[in-house]
Design a protein around this motif. Sequence first.
Motif, PDB file in Angstrom:
ATOM      1  N   TRP A  65       8.046  23.250  24.838  1.00 22.42           N
ATOM      2  CA  TRP A  65       8.478  23.466  23.508  1.00 22.42           C
ATOM      3  C   TRP A  65       7.464  23.031  22.479  1.00 22.42           C
ATOM      4  O   TRP A  65       6.923  23.552  21.418  1.00 22.42           O
ATOM      5  CB  TRP A  65       9.947  22.951  23.231  1.00 22.42           C
ATOM      6  N   ALA A 114      10.980  27.733  29.866  1.00 24.91           N
ATOM      7  CA  ALA A 114      12.255  27.757  29.075  1.00 24.91           C
ATOM      8  C   ALA A 114      11.748  27.302  27.939  1.00 24.91           C
ATOM      9  O   ALA A 114      12.176  27.582  26.609  1.00 24.91           O
ATOM     10  CB  ALA A 114      13.256  26.992  29.814  1.00 24.91           C
ATOM     11  N   LEU A 117       9.607  29.548  25.635  1.00 21.28           N
ATOM     12  CA  LEU A 117      10.500  30.355  24.936  1.00 21.28           C
ATOM     13  C   LEU A 117      11.365  30.128  23.968  1.00 21.28           C
ATOM     14  O   LEU A 117      11.607  30.718  23.037  1.00 21.28           O
ATOM     15  CB  LEU A 117      11.320  31.171  26.182  1.00 21.28           C
ATOM     16  N   LEU A 118      11.924  29.109  23.982  1.00 23.76           N
ATOM     17  CA  LEU A 118      12.753  28.174  22.744  1.00 23.76           C
ATOM     18  C   LEU A 118      11.931  27.927  21.772  1.00 23.76           C
ATOM     19  O   LEU A 118      12.386  28.274  20.536  1.00 23.76           O
ATOM     20  CB  LEU A 118      13.534  26.927  23.202  1.00 23.76           C
ATOM     21  N   GLY A 125      14.977  32.146  23.844  1.00 20.63           N
ATOM     22  CA  GLY A 125      15.198  30.996  24.941  1.00 20.63           C
ATOM     23  C   GLY A 125      16.677  30.871  25.625  1.00 20.63           C
ATOM     24  O   GLY A 125      16.843  30.766  26.800  1.00 20.63           O
ATOM     25  N   THR A 128      17.317  34.008  27.670  1.00 19.55           N
ATOM     26  CA  THR A 128      16.663  33.677  29.296  1.00 19.55           C
ATOM     27  C   THR A 128      17.360  32.622  29.795  1.00 19.55           C
ATOM     28  O   THR A 128      17.660  32.784  31.212  1.00 19.55           O
ATOM     29  CB  THR A 128      15.155  33.435  28.891  1.00 19.55           C
ATOM     30  N   ALA A 153      12.938  37.884  30.541  1.00 17.46           N
ATOM     31  CA  ALA A 153      12.349  37.335  29.412  1.00 17.46           C
ATOM     32  C   ALA A 153      11.295  38.259  28.666  1.00 17.46           C
ATOM     33  O   ALA A 153      11.488  38.357  27.500  1.00 17.46           O
ATOM     34  CB  ALA A 153      11.480  36.150  29.760  1.00 17.46           C
TER      35      ALA A 153
END
Length: 206
Positions: A65, A114, A117-118, A125, A128, A153
């Motif tokens: 992140w 993850a 994606l967030l 996020g 997914t 995703a």
Amino acid sequence: MYNLFVAVLAYLIGSVSFAVVVSAFMGLDDPRSYGSGNPGATNVLRSGNKKAAVLTLIGDAFKGWLAVWLVAHFGPRYGLGDAAVALAAIAVFLGHLYPVFFRFKGGKGVATAAGVLLAVNPILGVATLATWLIVAFFTRYSSLAALAAAVFAPLYYVFMFGPRIVALAILAMSVLLFWRHRANISKLIAGRESRIGEKKAAGAGK
């Protein structure tokens, strides 16, 4: 020049293996010495220490992140856009898979992906992660859940934002995640894959 800085910084952030760091700090065995040998939260959980596994999960997700958020947040003032975000995503992911600080032997990248994606988009996020949780809940196979999330995703991203360059980065991460899980895929097919929370003897499952 800025893109090179983004790539190097993101890679170095990704190279911090929280499975190894957390285990060492808490006086646990090196996660590369037991179970699957993978320095990730699922394998740390096999030590029986849930706190260490949770901290590993949070740390690996946070670094993914952080690398992307820094570029997305500060990049525009330096003329950096989606291409730099995509570069940061790939670089931090590669850092986790092949960490320079740990002889290029890293984890499989699920938590870090993850986090990426967030940072790209919270809804992406969460969608997914929900996919991972649903598959993991019903099957108790972390690897199968990760593979399912990897499939969905890039589809989620294209559905929400269209075929932009970040979608290519997410697709590349999905392909790499499948590659890193190739042994797990074989075990799933053979019915020998370990379930979430299952303890394994040292050296088993490699």
